[in-house]
Design a protein around this motif. Structure first.
Motif, short mmCIF file in Angstrom:
data_model
loop_
_atom_site.label_atom_id
_atom_site.label_comp_id
_atom_site.label_asym_id
_atom_site.label_seq_id
_atom_site.Cartn_x
_atom_site.Cartn_y
_atom_site.Cartn_z
N ARG A 177 4.93 -2.07 9.68
CA ARG A 177 3.50 -2.16 9.45
C ARG A 177 3.29 -3.17 8.33
N LYS A 178 2.23 -3.93 8.42
CA LYS A 178 1.94 -4.92 7.39
C LYS A 178 1.86 -4.23 6.03
N SER A 179 2.49 -4.82 5.03
CA SER A 179 2.61 -4.14 3.73
C SER A 179 1.27 -3.90 3.04
N SER A 180 0.25 -4.64 3.42
CA SER A 180 -1.07 -4.45 2.81
C SER A 180 -1.84 -3.30 3.45
N GLU A 181 -1.24 -2.63 4.45
CA GLU A 181 -1.87 -1.50 5.11
C GLU A 181 -1.12 -0.21 4.75
N PRO A 182 -1.84 0.92 4.61
CA PRO A 182 -1.17 2.20 4.32
C PRO A 182 -0.19 2.56 5.42
N GLN B 75 0.82 -1.20 0.00
CA GLN B 75 0.00 0.00 0.00
C GLN B 75 0.87 1.27 0.00
#
Length: 586
Positions: free
Chosen positions: A429-434, A387
């Protein structure tokens, strides 16, 4: 050594010694039995669902079965206590002797502790960044670069044979736009007034040196050539210059690829590789001649309302069939994607990972379809989407870069806050989250800044060794000396809690590798640093817990062994994230 894998084996062995289980062993599924840390650490050191998994098949109550299993587990000398909780969870508390032996193992293995054979040397290709070679890397590329690089490091540590790959998009319309933009700067270098950069061309000042280099090499010769002649020359020089810039940008972020694959090679020799890939799909029954209905919304540029060569991708999981060859005989962009995947497959990779920006979400199903068709299900393909990253300074959005023209460059970010801060925060932070990246917050020296907090833990470990040398000037010990000293010495409850946190590392490595989520490692390192700092702070209030005791040399050596273990795991984990483990911080 993976503590939880060790006790999963021990528990399954114990289960097979219980008569009621032994009688029905062939019908029981041990595969769903897991051993993991309890949600509440006060409940014990490990927990298992064995009773809840097996009770129904055995026709018994889970809690009653848990009591039976618990009695059997108590026979293990490394288990100090067993308790049953809730509907049948079994909580296990390990003996002090077990923790001391495990600590000795961590000390002995050093930065190799946690290294796994999970991957069994399977060949994995991780392709990441793969930006168009039309300018410097910008902050939008940064997250994918870090996530891809850290994931590749993680998989290698977990026992996979990993190749880091960059796909150079050096074919297509954007390269022609680049060449025209560079040619304009070339004319400028010859003394021509070019005025404002026309819309549609790249306006950044980074192309000025490329134009100047062309002027120095060719003088006015290019200007005198027809466009079809100078275009190829300028393309070659421009792509080469852009790739030098991109490699340099990635290098300051500590990102280094093993393979740079040029898209132009797919189009070489009459696009032989693309033609071969399409012939392969045709032979396997995945290609036909037909027409496509108009897609909803905006029409893609390769859609045509006439018969063309199509990939029967809906039969392998895609939403629509995809054009491979246009009605005029030209290959589509998607055809090059097919050929690229086949090239990787032919190179022997059993798994391929693509790390892409969130704006490439529409590519996921079509790439998965290509993988199924080309490899006939033999190769696993995973697409990880990263993201967006938003830049702030003290809470205010950061303005665009003057050098690039319309974006903030990766180099500008790294030069301001450092590679370590960028890399660790991109993983925090999880890469799928902004992700919101604030320049002020990532440089402050506090617990709220994860990269500082973790690196400071390692620096503090090194400081403790220096303090020990001051207390005992003749101290000269090796890891084997530390490992031998911990038995009988490391026994305080807070020390054992720190050992328990270290013991989680192999499990974290394997879980992060299996889920392909390197952010899990960043989270763990922060938790380990927090546990270490907390124990160090207790030493300020309770002198008997301090790592260095100038009145007790042997206890000091044992506790230095604990510090050595913490430093080793921190250094190992930081290395995987691509972040330095400093000896001191100022």
């Amino acid at each position: 050594m993976n503590l939880f894998a060790d006790f999963e084996t021990r528990i399954k062995t114990a289960l097979e010694q219980i008569d009621s289980i032994k009688e029905k062993r062939s019908s029981l599924d041990f595969g769903r039995i897991v051993v993991e840390p309890p949600r509440d650490p006060s409940h014990g050191d490990a927990a298992t669902n064995a009773a809840m998994v097996l009770a129904k098949a055995l026709g018994t109550n889970p809690r009653a079965l848990a009591e039976v299993i618990g009695d059997k587990l108590k026979e293990d000398g490394d288990i100090a206590e067993v308790s049953v909780a809730g509907p049948g969870f079994i909580n296990i508390r390990l003996s002090t002797g077990y923790w001391q032996r495990l600590l000795a193992t961590i000390i002995t293995e050093g930065t190799d502790f946690g290294r796994s054979t999970l991957g069994k040397d399977r060949k994995v290709n991780v392709e990441y960044v793969s930006a168009n070679p039309t300018g410097p890397m910008h902050v939008g590329h940064c997250r994918g670069a870090v996530v891809g690089d850290a994931l590749a490091n993680l998989l290698a540590f977990a026992g996979y044979d990993v190749a880091k790959e960059y796909y150079i998009n050096d074919a297509g319309a954007q390269i022609e736009v680049l060449a025209r933009s560079v040619f304009l700067r070339y004319r400028e270098a010859l003394g021509e007034r070019i005025g404002e950069i026309p819309p549609g061309l790249y306006p950044g000042d980074y192309l000025v040196p490329v134009g100047q280099a062309l002027a120095e090499e060719f003088g006015t010769k290019l200007h005198a050539m027809p466009e079809e002649q100078w275009m190829e020359i300028v393309k070659e020089r421009a792509i080469a210059a852009m790739m030098v810039m991109i490699r340099d940008d990635l290098a300051i972020l500590n990102v280094h690829h093993d393979i740079f694959f040029s898209e132009r090679t797919l189009h070489a020799n009459g696009a032989a590789k693309i033609r071969t890939a399409i012939n392969d799909l045709t032979f396997k029954g995945h290609v036909y001649r037909g027409t496509l209905p108009p897609p909803k919304g905006q029409l893609p540029e390769d859609w045509e309302d006439r018969e063309q060569t199509l990939f029967r991708s809906t039969e392998v999981g895609d939403d629509i069939d995809r054009p491979l060859v246009k009605s005029d005989g030209a290959y589509t962009y998607f055809a090059a994607d097919v050929a690229y995947f086949k090239d990787k497959f032919d190179r022997g990779y059993s798994e391929m990972i693509y790390v892409l920006g969130a704006d490439h979400g529409g590519y996921v199903k079509r790439l998965e379809a290509v993988a199924r068709a080309v490899s006939e299900g033999k190769t696993k393909l995973t697409v990880l989407l990263c993201q967006l990253v938003k830049l702030y300074r003290d809470g205010e959005p950061v303005k665009m870069s003057k050098r690039s023209g319309d974006f903030v460059t990766l180099r500008e970010v790294v030069e301001e806050v450092g590679s370590d801060s960028v890399r660790f925060m991109m993983l925090y932070r999880k890469s799928s989250e902004p992700l919101d990246f604030d320049f002020a917050k990532v440089t402050e020296q506090s617990k709220d800044n994860p990269v500082f907090y973790v690196q400071y833990a390692h620096a503090r470990c090194m400081s403790i060794f220096r303090q020990a040398k001051e207390a005992f000037p003749d101290l000269d010990v090796s890891p084997s000396d530390f490992a031998a000293a911990v038995a009988g010495q490391i026994s305080d409850v807070t020390e054992l809690q720190l050992v328990a946190k270290l013991a989680e590392y192999p499990r974290v490595i394997e879980a992060a590798a299996q889920s392909q989520e390197p952010h899990r490692l960043a989270f763990y390192l922060y938790d380990l640093a927090s546990s270490f700092h907390a124990h160090w702070n207790k030493g300020k209030d309770s002198p008997e817990l301090r790592f260095v005791n100038d009145k007790d040399r042997q206890l000091t050596i044992a506790r230095l062994g604990l510090v050595h273990a913490v430093a080793s795991v921190l250094k190992s984990g930081l290395s995987i994230t691509g972040t330095a483990a400093p000896a001191e911080m100022r």
